[in-house]
Design an enzyme around this catalytic site. Structure first.
Site, PDB file in Angstrom:
ATOM      1  N   HIS A 135      29.764  34.103  44.342  1.00  0.00           N
ATOM      2  CA  HIS A 135      30.935  33.469  45.004  1.00  0.00           C
ATOM      3  C   HIS A 135      30.187  32.527  46.220  1.00  0.00           C
ATOM      4  CE1 HIS A 135      30.291  37.076  48.083  1.00  0.00           C
ATOM      5  NE2 HIS A 135      30.819  36.268  48.837  1.00  0.00           N
ATOM      6  N   ASP A 166      28.245  39.542  40.558  1.00  0.00           N
ATOM      7  CA  ASP A 166      28.563  38.385  41.805  1.00  0.00           C
ATOM      8  C   ASP A 166      27.189  37.990  42.271  1.00  0.00           C
ATOM      9  OD1 ASP A 166      29.595  36.788  43.640  1.00  0.00           O
ATOM     10  OD2 ASP A 166      30.218  38.216  45.013  1.00  0.00           O
ATOM     11  N   GLY A 239      29.551  35.374  55.964  1.00  0.00           N
ATOM     12  CA  GLY A 239      28.248  34.485  56.211  1.00  0.00           C
ATOM     13  C   GLY A 239      27.003  35.407  56.119  1.00  0.00           C
ATOM     14  N   ASN A 240      27.260  36.684  55.984  1.00  0.00           N
ATOM     15  CA  ASN A 240      26.133  37.683  55.599  1.00  0.00           C
ATOM     16  C   ASN A 240      26.091  37.654  53.898  1.00  0.00           C
ATOM     17  OD1 ASN A 240      26.505  39.269  58.264  1.00  0.00           O
ATOM     18  ND2 ASN A 240      24.472  39.096  57.738  1.00  0.00           N
ATOM     19  N   SER A 241      27.171  37.227  53.450  1.00  0.00           N
ATOM     20  CA  SER A 241      27.095  37.367  51.865  1.00  0.00           C
ATOM     21  C   SER A 241      25.713  36.710  51.360  1.00  0.00           C
ATOM     22  CB  SER A 241      28.271  36.517  51.189  1.00  0.00           C
ATOM     23  OG  SER A 241      28.383  36.861  49.982  1.00  0.00           O
ATOM     24  N   LEU A 296      29.784  49.176  23.399  1.00  0.00           N
ATOM     25  CA  LEU A 296      30.204  50.200  22.278  1.00  0.00           C
ATOM     26  C   LEU A 296      31.617  49.513  21.677  1.00  0.00           C
ATOM     27  CD1 LEU A 296      29.773  53.450  24.396  1.00  0.00           C
ATOM     28  CD2 LEU A 296      28.839  52.861  22.075  1.00  0.00           C
ATOM     29  N   GLY A 297      32.481  48.879  22.282  1.00  0.00           N
ATOM     30  CA  GLY A 297      33.653  48.485  21.755  1.00  0.00           C
ATOM     31  C   GLY A 297      34.911  49.504  21.688  1.00  0.00           C
ATOM     32  N   LEU A 300      38.509  52.978  27.347  1.00  0.00           N
ATOM     33  CA  LEU A 300      38.414  54.282  28.075  1.00  0.00           C
ATOM     34  C   LEU A 300      39.492  54.603  28.808  1.00  0.00           C
ATOM     35  CD1 LEU A 300      34.550  53.979  28.950  1.00  0.00           C
ATOM     36  CD2 LEU A 300      35.676  55.321  26.902  1.00  0.00           C
TER      37      LEU A 300
END
Length: 501
Positions: A135, A166, A239-241, A296-297, A300
């Site tokens: 992001h 991310d 800003g730490n991201s 797996l498809g 759940l």
């Protein structure tokens, strides 16, 4: 339409996890330093963390991004997290220049360069590979990197992104050899360990804060598709991201990604992607141009107390199979609706999230023993895992300039499988692809399309798969108008999507 982010393409394929178009060439993996030993317990009084900071700081970079925007466009609209009162990503958006609003165009042109903001990143190899958050650089036309306290700026190449975690990988060509941070084994960290965050909050470069590991294995936040976050109370802010979360030996334990906040600022609850997961994603993107995850498809659901009693399961441990997709690896192996999956390859499954993480961590094509409880009896099913399709397409390569946007830009779609039918309330008869994300500023949104709508046709040609939708969107790339047949909750209609200058 091609498999990329909304900025780079028309419609991204979204299903359950991350898959990508192969790169034309595979890059060699960077040589990273790994120190897997757990932290020692040393008696005595610790008076300073200065040596740790001196070791880490040269490997934490400032990332500045910009993009060319249309008249009236706002960079903030690229990411809905900017307006989320609960979960805020750490990407600081600077105020508009004095005398001109953010949406006011520059004089003499239809487009102008707009600063998106400042974020952080971590140097992981001497040759210039950098990990940051997706992001932070999503939608950017230009990515500039400043290493440590240096004044020199480098233009970064985007190697690949993985929206499902991310994470993003960048590459710069440094003038001098870089140090590269050392990775810890994040599986060995403990709640209560000291944690140090290094980054650029609000553009204040090389800021350092300290706290502890508040929790491990955090999930269910809705921030990413694959959540196994480290929670910390080290003070982190916008800003730490993409910055570093390190232990007291200066080893990387996580990539700071999000905060839980009602104010938008630090409130003592931050989340970091564990270093082991970040390293796996990095290696997949650099080597193969994608992150391959097991599949797996199945759809759940967790076991409530009532369901656990009905299915004769103790401690509510396990994941209930709500439905099995046709022709999926699970169906081929004999997994059935109503099965309770309690183990995969000998590892216990506590619930759906743990099962998803376990399976995703296994390479496609691997045969695994899946222990299920069926009608109160345990049974072992051998499944050859498939490759999980993408819920948030990870892409490799350098951003393309958005000088000529596609008419279908800003729309993300998924195959209509059992999980999609359940999530969006789609009828069994629905055929086509379902819209899972849509840019509020896109031509499709202006035409009235919404998340959950099903696209049946593009220019009178029936849609049967996400791949076909991508191919058809490529054919109409240069057109200003496209005719779609869509349905909302089963009610079908035709819609003209028009790209306006």
């Amino acid at each position: 339409m091609k498999p990329s982010s909304p900025l780079l393409s028309s419609i991204a394929i979204l299903v359950l996890a991350t898959a990508f178009s192969p790169l034309a060439r595979a890059e060699e993996l960077p040589v990273v330093k790994v120190d897997p030993k757990p932290l020692p317990q040393v008696a005595g009084t610790l008076t300073t963390f200065a040596p740790v900071v001196e070791k880490v700081a040269p490997n934490v970079v400032t990332i500045a991004t910009s993009k060319m925007v249309k008249r009236g466009a706002q960079a903030q609209n690229q990411n809905p997290m900017f307006n989320d009162p609960m979960f805020r990503r750490f990407f600081g958006v600077p105020d508009a220049p004095e005398g001109r609003g953010e949406d006011e165009p520059a004089q003499g042109g239809r487009k102008r360069k707009q600063t998106m903001g400042l974020g952080s990143g971590v140097v992981v190899s001497a040759d210039g590979h950098i990990i940051t958050n997706n992001h932070v650089i999503d939608g950017a036309d230009e990515i500039l990197v400043t290493v440590g306290n240096e004044k020199r700026e480098y233009t970064a190449k985007k190697i690949g992104t993985d929206p499902s975690t991310d994470l993003a990988i960048l590459k710069i060509e440094p003038v001098t050899k870089l140090q590269g941070i050392t990775f810890a084994d994040s599986d060995k960290i403990r709640v209560g360990d000291l944690a140090i965050a290094v980054g650029n909050p609000f553009g204040l470069t090389q800021s350092v804060t300290m706290g502890i590991v508040s929790a491990i294995g955090r999930g269910g936040t809705g921030i990413t598709d694959f959540e196994n976050f480290i929670q910390t109370d080290a003070s982190i802010n916008p800003g730490n991201s993409g910055g570093a979360l390190v232990d007291t030996e200066g080893r990387l334990i996580g990539i700071n990604t999000a905060i839980f906040s009602r104010s938008g600022g630090n409130q003592g609850i931050g989340f970091a992607v564990p270093a082991n997961l970040a390293r796996t994603v990095m290696e997949g993107l650099i080597k193969d141009g994608k992150v391959s995850r097991g599949f797996l498809g199945i759809a759940l659901q967790p076991l409530s107390d009532e369901l656990a009693k009905m299915f004769k399961i103790e401690n509510n441990a396990g994941a209930l199979v709500a439905s099995v997709s046709e022709k999926s690896p699970a169906e081929k192996a004999g997994v059935k609706d109503g099965d309770i999956i309690v183990e995969v390859s000998g590892k216990k499954v506590e619930g759906p999230r743990e099962l998803q993480l376990l399976v995703a961590a296994i390479a496609p094509g691997t045969k695994v023993d899946v222990k299920v409880v069926r009608d109160g009896t345990e049974k072992i099913v051998n499944v050859e895992l498939g490759e999980r399709p993408s819920p948030s397409l990870a892409v490799a390569g350098t951003p393309e300039k958005a000088d000529e946007p596609d008419v279908l830009d800003g729309v993300t779609v998924a195959e209509i499988d059992a999980e999609a039918r359940t999530k969006f309330g789609l009828p069994e008869t629905a055929k086509g692809v379902v819209i899972t994300q849509i840019d509020a500023d896109s031509a499709s949104a202006e035409a009235g399309l919404k998340v959950g709508d099903v696209i049946h046709e593009i220019n009178r040609e029936a849609i049967t798969s996400s791949k076909q939708a991508v191919e058809l969107s490529e054919k109409v790339k240069s057109e200003k108008k496209v005719l779609l047949r869509v349905s909302t909750k089963g009610a079908s209609r035709y819609v003209v999507v028009e790209h306006k200058e």
